[in-house]
Design an enzyme around this catalytic site. Structure first.
Site, short mmCIF file in Angstrom:
data_model
loop_
_atom_site.label_atom_id
_atom_site.label_comp_id
_atom_site.label_asym_id
_atom_site.label_seq_id
_atom_site.Cartn_x
_atom_site.Cartn_y
_atom_site.Cartn_z
N ASP A 164 0.76 -1.24 0.00
CA ASP A 164 0.00 0.00 0.00
C ASP A 164 0.80 1.31 0.00
OD1 ASP A 164 -1.71 -2.12 0.47
OD2 ASP A 164 -2.83 -1.13 2.05
N TYR A 350 4.71 -0.17 7.86
CA TYR A 350 3.94 -0.94 6.88
C TYR A 350 4.81 -1.38 5.69
CZ TYR A 350 -0.94 -1.93 5.29
OH TYR A 350 -2.13 -2.50 4.89
N GLU A 394 1.56 -9.26 11.66
CA GLU A 394 1.36 -8.90 10.25
C GLU A 394 2.71 -8.68 9.56
OE1 GLU A 394 -1.03 -5.39 9.82
OE2 GLU A 394 -1.28 -5.65 7.65
C1 DGY Z 1 -6.02 -1.54 4.20
O1 DGY Z 1 -7.18 -1.25 4.45
O2 DGY Z 1 -5.04 -1.07 4.77
C2 DGY Z 1 -5.75 -2.59 3.22
O3 DGY Z 1 -4.40 -2.88 3.13
C3 DGY Z 1 -6.28 -2.28 1.89
O4 DGY Z 1 -6.14 -3.44 1.17
#
Ligand code: DGY
Length: 429
Positions: A164, A350, A394
């Site tokens: 992302d 992230y 995660e």
């Molecule tokens: C989020 O909502 O952060 C997801 O990664 C989108 O796929």
């Protein structure tokens, strides 16, 4: 915790996140069915419940759109703990409420794995049921995410890449005008430390892209022409190239030879297109903004997926190995999602630095297939060490091993069972 205990915890996480045939990535933060999460989850289920593995992928394809697209999120039931939900996306392309774009197409690869683990008639029948759906999805990718036949696959939204807030998207994302965004409240930062999540400026633009695509009714041809974000991604390009090779093998195995010429055409188009993503100064594959023609300037974990895509010739493999060793001497745990020598690297935010287990699984697989067992095994051992110290998080800091993002995470558990658990070490060494 002993290996047996960790194996059991991993199975318990998959079972606990199971919603009756599909699995959420983690409760709270991601309460729906996510595309590539589910497929990796299937690979984990395959180690102890093959029927459930097939079911996971079959349920994902229940949400396939009429045009072939398989959405990145299926909103099977309302859950106010997630934003943006179905009303923001405003889609009607398929039978289940969903987001409007896709995610990395790992399904063909994992379906081939499932069939190799269990070649029974029942498994063959299930693979045959999925084959035309996967073919339709790949055709959609080739037609609408590579509309000019360049052999590189674009993403229309950073979320389509699955990575992302990667620094590679920054310039293209900043160029997106913030408009048509209703006042909104994020939910992700109430589940996870905001320091580990994307910034508000990113979210404003994520939502602006959704608004722009909603305006053209998510028509894939119009989206390709008008979307304010259209960036060729080495991650999707390499994953699709690999998946096309696996789909070709499946076509052969399942006696579906009539589809082979079309798939072979995709393989050669993507093989030659990969050169467009090569940054000669960096000696690595990077992203290419198809609106501006600009290549990005950083090595990301996707740069290491070239061997996974079968691109491991003398022009590529030694460069991949050099970057691997350089980065491996900088951070304690491989593979950071972005180059620690790049000014935009952030070890806990992230996709701007952290290590992700399923990316390591793919990189390691490619290196192992290219004959580099030592680097492949380092990735497995680093992934195992991170999970042993931080649990099934995660993602993890490549510097401190701190566990980050959501906890009890399905794909981390699945990758542990399928590959990282130490009983797989001897095979890789
Ligand atoms: C989020 O909502 O952060 C997801 O990664 C989108 O796929």
């Amino acid at each position: 915790m002993s290996q047996n205990d960790l194996d059991q915890t991993a199975r318990d996480i998959l079972i606990g996140n199971d919603q009756g045939g599909y699995t959420v990535p983690t409760k709270g933060l991601y309460p729906y069915q996510w595309n590539w999460d589910s497929v990796f989850v299937a690979r984990g289920f395959a180690t102890f419940n093959p029927d459930r593995a097939w079911r996971e992928i079959e349920l994902l394809f229940e949400g396939q759109w009429r045009d072939g697209m398989v959405p990145h999120i299926l909103f099977r039931k309302d859950d106010p703990s997630y934003f943006p939900g179905p009303s923001v996306w405003g889609t009607d392309g398929g039978p289940i409420p969903s987001s409007g774009h896709s995610q990395p197409p790992v399904a063909a690869t994992i379906v081939r794995d499932l069939l190799e683990l269990d070649g029974s008639d029942a498994a063959t029948g299930r693979a045959k049921g999925l084959f035309p759906k996967i073919l339709h999805w790949h055709r959609w990718y080739m037609e609408y995410r590579d509309p000019d036949g360049l052999g590189v696959v674009a993403v229309i939204h950073p979320w389509e890449s699955g990575r992302d807030n990667l620094p590679d998207w920054d310039d293209a994302l900043r160029a997106v005008e913030v408009k048509d965004v209703e006042p909104y409240v994020r939910k992700d930062t109430s589940h996870v430390d905001p320091e580990m999540r994307p910034h508000k400026e990113d979210y404003d633009r994520y939502l602006s892209i959704v608004a722009a695509c909603r305006k053209v009714g998510w028509d894939p041809e119009k989206v390709a022409r008008t979307c304010p974000f259209f960036v060729a991604d080495p991650g999707i390009t390499f994953i699709l190239l690999r998946a096309c090779r696996d789909l070709l093998a499946l076509a052969g195995k399942l006696g579906l030879k009539q589809h082979m010429a079309e798939i072979e055409g995709w393989v050669s188009r993507l093989e030659s297109g990969a050169a467009r993503l090569w940054n000669p100064d960096l000696k690595a594959h990077v992203a290419l903004d198809l609106r501006t023609g600009k290549l990005t300037d950083g090595v990301s974990s996707a740069s290491f997926l070239a061997p996974y895509a079968g691109l491991a010739g003398p022009d590529v493999l030694p460069a991949v190995q050099d970057h691997f060793d350089r980065i491996g001497s900088k951070v304690r745990y491989l593979m950071p999602s972005y180059d620690p020598d790049h000014p935009k690297f952030e070890h806990l935010r992230y996709w701007r630095g952290p290590v992700w287990a399923m990316v390591n699984f793919m990189i390691s697989r490619g290196l192992s297939e290219a004959g580099d067992a030592a680097r492949a095994e380092r990735l497995r051992a680093d992934t195992a060490a991170l999970i042993q110290s931080g649990g099934f998080a995660e993602y993890f800091s490549p510097e401190t091993a701190v566990a980050a993002g959501g906890g009890s995470f399905s794909w981390t558990a699945a990758i542990w069972l399928a590959w990282a658990t130490p009983s797989h070490a001897e095979q890789a060494a």
